[in-house]
Enzyme design. Structure first.
Site: not given
Ligand code: ARG
Length: 630
Positions: A160, A163, A166
């Protein structure tokens, strides 16, 4: 006068040889000369005085300021201040203060300050500003080891787009990791990938239809994204087909398509993944591994390296089952419609409980969720890393999610653990697009900004010709532009992604900081002085207000870093660096090197070189790579 000078010299010498910093993890009131004087004249406990002494934003307001009411002594501030000052004992380091309403601005004596600061900063070099003692478990006994912090950040989702959330998490997390490292903590950087769930079953199905190994090896990130988009188009088309059949009354056909369609196939495939079916897992490991290799390269451009690529796929099913069982046993979770939920209103009184809502822990079909995985992962990390602190750098859009899983961990009986965790949140980036359209991956963002910067540099042909490897320099400065724009405001604020503003050489931008650094490096190159020359410089020649102001700002650097550890805001560092470079740039005309007589030249050079050092240290702390020439 001569004896005074001598006294100052010996004092400066002593200061330049400050005792090893290990002894002072946060600096203690006892070693702060100002605190002891203020204690003497006010009678207030040094422990109250010390934390209330503040650095000033503008030099005109002093080097430090004491808000008189903060000492909690009865009386009118102005009168109190005057009474105290009548008892001022004098100090070789500090001028006698004045009282200004509720404030007492305090100025350091510039002579001793200069003579202690410059040699000390130069001696410490890259260490100037760091305070390794802060991270010691026991500051008086380094053999007891360092405190450990986990910084979880970046955490993109495989297949994905990467964005804006991130991007910010990467920049802010990278900064926090560097900050704690420079404060002597043992830092572990974890990237918690989004790499698990039904959609990854779908991705695998999509790969059979649209993927190929050659493209996968060449460019895994883009290829997996391509596959993901294609197969999702099929899902959408299939849904439309089901609707169509239903509207035509062909219910049986519609149901058949549903039962055997992509969505169901994806669910089944993912189930195989959770059951650790070898073929399914092997393929998944391959997608994941290739993506990580590619991510590694990109993060490297931002001076970031992770210690661990964890991810949702790495949380064992058994651990989640165990957590769910504990939750049920302790009456924290309850059944609702076949699913397992936590009804917070029963566990947390009042509004707070209501605001935490009723999240699902386990779905009807027995599968775990994002929330469940976070709970198990936290418990797992506690065991694996035995950390003293853990920060999660996640967008503020997930505030509720984070509050929920911290609270659940606390309710499970691990309050001590939950208290060690902190959510570092941040606002949105608006309009993250470049000239080539909306960006999808970190690489694209960095490349586009680098190209933009390269075009800008080319407009000044003469200068451009002097730069060795201009593309690489444009790339580095472009990255600085993105990072500085991101870190300039408070984390929680939204900001607009704007190439023109971030790449400008004017204003408080990344390119401006790079320019300031390159200019200082050019002074160093031209001066051609060696260490001995500089060490023997007569610093008492630095008497102009431009010189002493610069010294005063430079001397604030260690406290800025210390303060940043409290705010955990990169803007604390950047605001300082801009302030410092502004003072610096206004002094160039006043404090010339070329054409000055040799003694003065050496002294001024020592000053500029200290500024270069502080700027370099500051830029590195926020994750920038300072360039020497451009
Ligand atoms: N992969 C998730 C997203 O893109 C963010 C993860 C954040 N970290 C966690 N421990 N929940 O939304």
């Amino acid at each position: 006068m001569a004896t005074d000078d001598k006294a100052i010299d010996s004092l400066s010498e002593q200061l330049a040889q400050l005792p090893p910093l290990e002894k002072y993890p946060n600096c203690y009131p006892e070693i702060n000369p100002l605190t002891s004087i203020l204690h003497e004249i006010t009678g207030v406990d040094p422990k109250i005085i010390y934390p209330n002494l503040q650095w000033t934003q503008t030099l005109a307001h002093g080097d430090m300021v004491l808000p008189i009411p903060a000492l909690r002594v009865k009386g009118k501030p102005q009168e109190l201040g005057e009474q105290w000052l009548a008892k001022w004992p004098g100090s070789p380091l500090v001028e006698k203060p004045t009282v200004n309403g509720t404030f007492m601005p305090i100025f350091f004596k510039t002579g001793p300050l200069t003579k202690s600061l410059i040699p000390m900063a130069r001696k410490l070099g890259p260490e100037f500003g760091k305070n390794k003692a802060n991270g010691l478990k026991d500051p008086t006994d380094p053999s007891k080891g360092q405190k450990r912090i986990i910084v979880e950040f970046s955490s993109p989702n495989i297949a994905k787009p990467f964005h804006a959330g991130h991007l910010r998490s990467t920049i802010i997390g990278g900064f926090l990791a560097k900050l704690y490292e420079s404060m002597g903590w043992d830092v572990k950087k974890i990237n918690y990938l989004g790499d698990w769930g039904k959609q990854y079953g779908l991705l695998s199905l999509g790969f059979d239809k649209y993927g190929n190994d050659e493209d996968l090896e060449k460019d895994p990130i883009n290829h997996l994204f391509y596959v993901y988009v294609k197969i999702n188009e099929d899902v959408t088309a299939e849904k439309a087909q089901v609707d169509k059949l239903q509207s035509e009354g062909k219910t049986e056909e519609a149901q058949k398509l549903k039962d055997e369609g992509l969505d169901e196939q994806a669910r089944r495939y993912f189930k195989r993944m959770t059951e650790r079916d070898q073929a399914a897992i092997d393929r998944w490991q391959k997608f994941r591994g290739l993506s990580i290799t590619k991510y590694r390269e990109t993060y490297k451009r931002l001076n970031i390296e992770f210690d661990e690529y964890s991810g949702e796929s790495q949380v064992p099913e058994e651990a989640m089952n165990k957590a769910a069982a504990t939750l049920l046993e302790k009456g924290i979770a309850e059944e609702s419609d076949g699913a397992l939920i936590v009804n917070f209103t029963k566990h947390v009184p009042g509004k707070a409980g209501k605001s935490l809502e009723k999240p699902i822990i386990r779905k009807k079909d027995g599968t775990a969720l994002y929330l469940t995985r976070d709970i198990s992962e936290l418990l797992n990390r506690a065991e694996k890393y035995k950390f003293d602190k853990m920060v999660y750098v996640i967008a503020s859009q997930q505030d509720l999610h984070v509050k929920q899983f911290f609270k659940i961990v606390e309710l499970m009986g691990h309050k001590d653990l939950a208290d060690k965790c902190q959510h570092i949140n941040f606002g949105l980036v608006l309009g993250m697009s470049t000239r080539k359209g909306t960006v999808k991956f970190l690489d694209d963002i960095l490349r586009d900004v680098g190209d933009f910067m390269h075009d800008l540099m080319r407009r000044n042909e003469d200068k451009y010709q002097q730069v060795e490897n201009p593309e690489a320099v444009a790339d580095t400065i472009g990255i600085s532009a993105v990072m500085v724009q991101d870190m300039s405001g408070k984390r929680i604020n939204n900001y607009k992604f704007d190439l023109d503003t971030m790449c400008s050489f004017e204003g408080d931008t990344g390119p401006y900081l790079q320019y300031a650094h390159a200019r200082l490096c050019s002074i160093t190159r031209k001066a051609q002085l060696n260490e001995e020359d500089i060490a023997s410089a007569d610093l008492s020649l630095l008497t102009e207000s431009h010189a002493t102001d610069l010294v005063r700002v430079l001397s604030q650097w260690p406290d800025v870093v210390q303060n940043t550890l409290k705010t955990l805001e990169p803007t604390t560092v950047l605001t300082y660096l801009f302030k410092m470079t502004h003072v610096l740039s206004s002094s160039y005309d006043q404090l010339k090197i070329v054409g000055s007589e040799p003694g003065l030249m050496k002294a001024r050079f020592a000053l500029y070189d200290t500024a270069r050092l502080v700027l370099n240290n500051g830029m590195r702390l926020v994750g920038l790579t300072p360039v020497n020439r451009y």
